[in-house]
Structure formats: C-alpha cells, structure tokens
Scaffold this motif. Structure first.
Motif, PDB file in Angstrom:
ATOM      1  N   SER A 165       0.828  -1.208   0.000  1.00  0.00           N
ATOM      2  CA  SER A 165       0.000   0.000   0.000  1.00  0.00           C
ATOM      3  C   SER A 165       0.862   1.258   0.000  1.00  0.00           C
ATOM      4  N   VAL A 166       1.948   1.232   0.804  1.00  0.00           N
ATOM      5  CA  VAL A 166       2.839   2.386   0.865  1.00  0.00           C
ATOM      6  C   VAL A 166       3.489   2.636  -0.494  1.00  0.00           C
ATOM      7  N   VAL A 167       3.929   1.540  -1.152  1.00  0.00           N
ATOM      8  CA  VAL A 167       4.545   1.686  -2.478  1.00  0.00           C
ATOM      9  C   VAL A 167       3.538   2.245  -3.490  1.00  0.00           C
ATOM     10  N   PHE A 168       2.315   1.693  -3.441  1.00  0.00           N
ATOM     11  CA  PHE A 168       1.272   2.151  -4.368  1.00  0.00           C
ATOM     12  C   PHE A 168       0.955   3.629  -4.136  1.00  0.00           C
ATOM     13  N   ILE A 169       0.838   4.008  -2.865  1.00  0.00           N
ATOM     14  CA  ILE A 169       0.554   5.411  -2.551  1.00  0.00           C
ATOM     15  C   ILE A 169       1.706   6.300  -3.014  1.00  0.00           C
ATOM     16  N   GLY A 170       2.931   5.842  -2.829  1.00  0.00           N
ATOM     17  CA  GLY A 170       4.094   6.616  -3.264  1.00  0.00           C
ATOM     18  C   GLY A 170       4.114   6.814  -4.763  1.00  0.00           C
ATOM     19  N   LEU A 171       3.818   5.740  -5.512  1.00  0.00           N
ATOM     20  CA  LEU A 171       3.783   5.832  -6.975  1.00  0.00           C
ATOM     21  C   LEU A 171       2.674   6.772  -7.430  1.00  0.00           C
ATOM     22  N   SER A 172       1.539   6.692  -6.749  1.00  0.00           N
ATOM     23  CA  SER A 172       0.412   7.564  -7.102  1.00  0.00           C
ATOM     24  C   SER A 172       0.781   9.032  -6.903  1.00  0.00           C
ATOM     25  N   ILE A 173       1.441   9.312  -5.771  1.00  0.00           N
ATOM     26  CA  ILE A 173       1.850  10.695  -5.488  1.00  0.00           C
ATOM     27  C   ILE A 173       2.842  11.163  -6.555  1.00  0.00           C
ATOM     28  N   LEU A 174       3.774  10.288  -6.924  1.00  0.00           N
ATOM     29  CA  LEU A 174       4.775  10.647  -7.939  1.00  0.00           C
ATOM     30  C   LEU A 174       4.101  10.922  -9.288  1.00  0.00           C
ATOM     31  N   ALA A 175       3.111  10.079  -9.669  1.00  0.00           N
ATOM     32  CA  ALA A 175       2.407  10.252 -10.940  1.00  0.00           C
ATOM     33  C   ALA A 175       1.642  11.562 -10.964  1.00  0.00           C
ATOM     34  N   ILE A 176       1.000  11.890  -9.843  1.00  0.00           N
ATOM     35  CA  ILE A 176       0.243  13.148  -9.763  1.00  0.00           C
ATOM     36  C   ILE A 176       1.192  14.333  -9.889  1.00  0.00           C
ATOM     37  N   ARG A 177       2.333  14.226  -9.273  1.00  0.00           N
ATOM     38  CA  ARG A 177       3.305  15.316  -9.327  1.00  0.00           C
ATOM     39  C   ARG A 177       3.802  15.532 -10.764  1.00  0.00           C
ATOM     40  N   VAL A 178       4.076  14.439 -11.444  1.00  0.00           N
ATOM     41  CA  VAL A 178       4.542  14.543 -12.853  1.00  0.00           C
ATOM     42  C   VAL A 178       3.431  15.163 -13.711  1.00  0.00           C
ATOM     43  N   LEU A 179       2.210  14.746 -13.478  1.00  0.00           N
ATOM     44  CA  LEU A 179       1.087  15.265 -14.254  1.00  0.00           C
ATOM     45  C   LEU A 179       0.934  16.766 -14.029  1.00  0.00           C
ATOM     46  N   ILE A 180       1.067  17.208 -12.781  1.00  0.00           N
ATOM     47  CA  ILE A 180       0.934  18.628 -12.463  1.00  0.00           C
ATOM     48  C   ILE A 180       2.043  19.430 -13.180  1.00  0.00           C
ATOM     49  N   GLN A 181       3.272  18.871 -13.149  1.00  0.00           N
ATOM     50  CA  GLN A 181       4.369  19.572 -13.822  1.00  0.00           C
ATOM     51  C   GLN A 181       4.092  19.743 -15.308  1.00  0.00           C
ATOM     52  N   ARG A 182       3.529  18.683 -15.969  1.00  0.00           N
ATOM     53  CA  ARG A 182       3.229  18.774 -17.381  1.00  0.00           C
ATOM     54  C   ARG A 182       2.179  19.852 -17.672  1.00  0.00           C
TER      55      ARG A 182
END
Length: 408
Positions: free
Chosen positions: A388-405
């Motif tokens: 769950s921690v890994v999944f949450i971490g990946l989700s946060i990273l994906a959202i951050r990349v999306l925001i940057q784009r």
C-alpha cells in the motif's frame, strides 16, 4: 533495713506524684527499677490492656502504700512463682472458662491441659526445670497478643522463639536432640512463603508440632500432619503403593521420606530421575519403578516446556499488537493441568496422570497454533502495508509529474 528503704522510696514517689497512685505496685516498682523492669515493660502487656495488673497475678493489695500490707499473705500475696509452678500459675485464670469469658470469649481454656501432655509438660512434672514453660515463649510482664507483630509467638516469630532453646547445643545435649532444625527450616519453601511472601498461614514449628501440647509427630501420623494443609496430596498418597510401604509397619516416614521435614525444598522432576533423584534411594536404575518415575518426569517436563513455548509465541504476538487474549486465557487452563499432573503424581498411577498431561498438551498445541497464526497474519498485514505504501508513493509521484506537465 531493706523494708524501711523500700518504704522511703515508695513514700517519696507518692509525694512527688502529689496523691496516691491508682496502683501502688506500679508506683513503688517504678521508683525502684529506674525504667528497667516489670513496671516499665508491663505498659505493653495484653493483661494491662484488659484492665488487669500486678495484683491479679501476684496477689496482694494494690491500693495499700504500706509494703507490709500490700505484700501480706493475708491479702493473698503470692509473690514470684517457682519455675515448676508457672503453668498452673498462668492456668489459674487461663483454664477458667468463666473468668476468660469476661475478657476473651473466644480464647481456648485448655492450654494447661495440653501443656501437661506435651514433652515440655511431662518433663517439667518429672522435675526437669530446664524445659520451656509459658514465660519462655510468651515472655513475662510484656506479654502481647498473638496477632501483635512484636509478640514472640506471632507467626513470623514462632520459629525464632523455638530456636532460642532448640538451636542451643549445650541446652539440647542432655536430650540428644539435633540443633539444626531452625537452620534447615530457613532454607525451606515454608520459610520463603512466610517471610518473603508474607503468608502468615504458612507452616512454622507450632503448625506441625503443636503449641501448648507440643510433641514430635509420630511416624504413623506424618502424612496426616502434612495432609492437614495439603489435603488433595494426602488423599492421593493414601491410595498409592507408597502408603503401605511408608506406614509404621513398613518402616515409617510418610511424606518426609521424599520431601524431608524441616528443610522442605521446592519440588521438581529432578526428584524423580537422575543420579540425585529421591526415587533412586529406594529404586535401582533400570527397574520398572525407576522407569515409571522417569516417564512421569518426562511427561511433566514435556508439558511444562510446551506451555512455556506457547506462552512465548503468544507474548510475541501480543507485543506486535495482535489480538491473542482468548488464547492466553485458554493457556491458563493448560497451566492448571500442569499443576494437576504434579498433584496426581502422588497417587503413583500413570494412567491417571496421563489425563491432565494429555489435556494440557492439547491446550498448549491449540494456543501455540493460535499464536503462530497471529504472527503469520502480522506478516501478511506488514506485506499488505508495504504494498500500500509503495502504491501510494507511486500515485503521489504520478500526480506530481502530471501537475508539472500541466504547468509547463
């Protein structure tokens, strides 16, 4: 010359007080003793607490300031009793039900009768003045209630009081009595229970030998003496093969053959098997009785180890935050079966002993399984939490990349 001197001291003490004292005995003796004697120690005496004083025991007139009158035989003055007279001296009140009922209705009134049947009493009657009388155990003028923690016959002090005579080699030499009883008793489980755990019901000298009617327990009565406290053990022992063997006809001894008398130690399975086993004193290694004892020891040790292992697993699970309270409560029943197995041992019937052993082993297995299951569940939860921690971490990273784009 002595009487006038006493009279002067007495008169001086009365003048200093300004009036006649309520008890002339105390007044006079206080002046004579200088703080060290009966008049000083009697203030803590149980008799004084009940309103009694010197004249109630020694006779005389407590109200008279004249020594000739106060200590007159016409006034019933008895003075200091001889050593052989002490039991009857005390018994004149303590054997009188009507008198004792006024002060202590529940107090026994057969102490003198019992004392006369005791080893001390019979020897005293035969002229042996070195044996214990009432004052040797209870003190003289500062006699305290048994429940008073400073009384020499308080449960915590009984053994010390008995040892004053019974540990004295010179005093015991004429009687050819050992003097190591007190030293042995201080190594026993009874001493530990009494002094370390504060169990005032734990046995001391009087519990087994009696108090006023003190006698060494006879060989044939040993198991009955022990059985007065250890009731279930005595019942099982009474049905065992050892009962007949250890009876007086077979050599005697009862419980003390295996457990000793004064220095009773905490029993364990080392008493059953091995080079120092108690059983080995009667049964040679390799014989059927020795093999039975070894088997019983193995059963008890096996159940003890199984319970300890289960307890350790459950403790780990609980420390990890897992719910194992039901298994822990169940394990209490397993410990009770361990106690029952040790109890059943005294019947020397292996088939009967197997019942609590098997029941305890089953509980140990069930509770250990429950603890191990809880530990496995803990690992599953930890794995799930990690994922769950890994999944949450990946989700946060994906959202951050999306925001940057989006911002670019």
């Amino acid at each position: 010359m002595r009487a006038p001197a006493i009279l002067l001291l007495w008169s001086a003490s009365l003048l200093a007080a300004g009036a006649a004292a309520p008890d002339a005995c105390i007044t006079c003796h206080s002046a004579l003793e200088d703080g060290k004697g009966p008049a000083s120690s009697i203030k803590n005496d149980i008799h004084v607490a009940h309103g009694l004083s010197c004249a109630d025991c020694h006779g005389g007139d407590r109200t008279s300031t004249d020594p000739e009158v106060a200590m007159s035989k016409a006034k019933g003055f008895k003075g200091k009793p001889g050593r052989t007279e002490i039991p009857k001296f005390c018994g004149s009140c303590h054997s009188n039900p009507d008198f004792m009922r006024k002060y202590a209705p529940r107090e026994r009134v057969d102490q003198l009768e019992l004392y006369q049947t005791s080893v001390h009493g019979t020897r005293l009657a035969a002229g042996d003045t070195k044996v214990a009388t009432c004052i040797d155990c209870h003190s003289v003028h500062d006699i305290r209630a048994v429940k008073d923690s400073q009384s020499p016959v308080h449960p915590l002090h009984v053994a010390d009081t008995c040892s004053r005579c019974h540990s004295d080699k010179d005093r015991m030499a004429p009687y050819k009595i050992p003097t190591n009883q007190y030293a042995e008793y201080k190594t026993s489980v009874h001493w530990q229970a009494l002094t370390k755990r504060g169990d005032l019901s734990a046995p001391s000298c009087a519990s087994c030998h009696g108090n006023h009617g003190a006698k060494p327990p006879q060989v044939e009565s040993i198991s009955e003496v022990c059985g007065s406290c250890h009731v279930l053990y005595a019942q099982l022992y009474g049905r065992s093969v050892h009962k007949a063997v250890f009876s007086s006809a077979g050599g005697g001894g009862g419980c003390i053959v295996c457990h000793s008398n004064h220095g009773i130690q905490q029993p364990d399975t080392r008493m059953l098997t091995g080079s120092t086993a108690v059983c080995a004193t009667c049964h040679d290694a390799g014989t059927p009785p020795a093999n039975t004892a070894a088997q019983m020891a193995a059963w008890i040790d096996g159940l003890d180890n199984a319970i300890k292992q289960s307890d350790a697993v459950l403790a780990r699970a609980e420390k990890s935050g897992m719910e194992v309270s039901e298994a822990q409560v169940k394990l209490i029943e397993g410990r009770e079966n361990l106690v029952k197995s040790r109890l059943t041992l005294h019947g020397m019937q292996p088939d009967q002993m197997r019942i609590p052993i098997d029941a305890g082993m089953e509980i140990a297995r069930e509770t250990r399984t429950a603890g191990e299951s809880a530990l496995r569940e803990r690992e599953v939860r930890r794995y799930g939490l990690g994922v769950s921690v890994v999944f949450i971490g990946l989700s946060i990273l994906a959202i951050r990349v999306l925001i940057q784009r989006i911002e670019s």
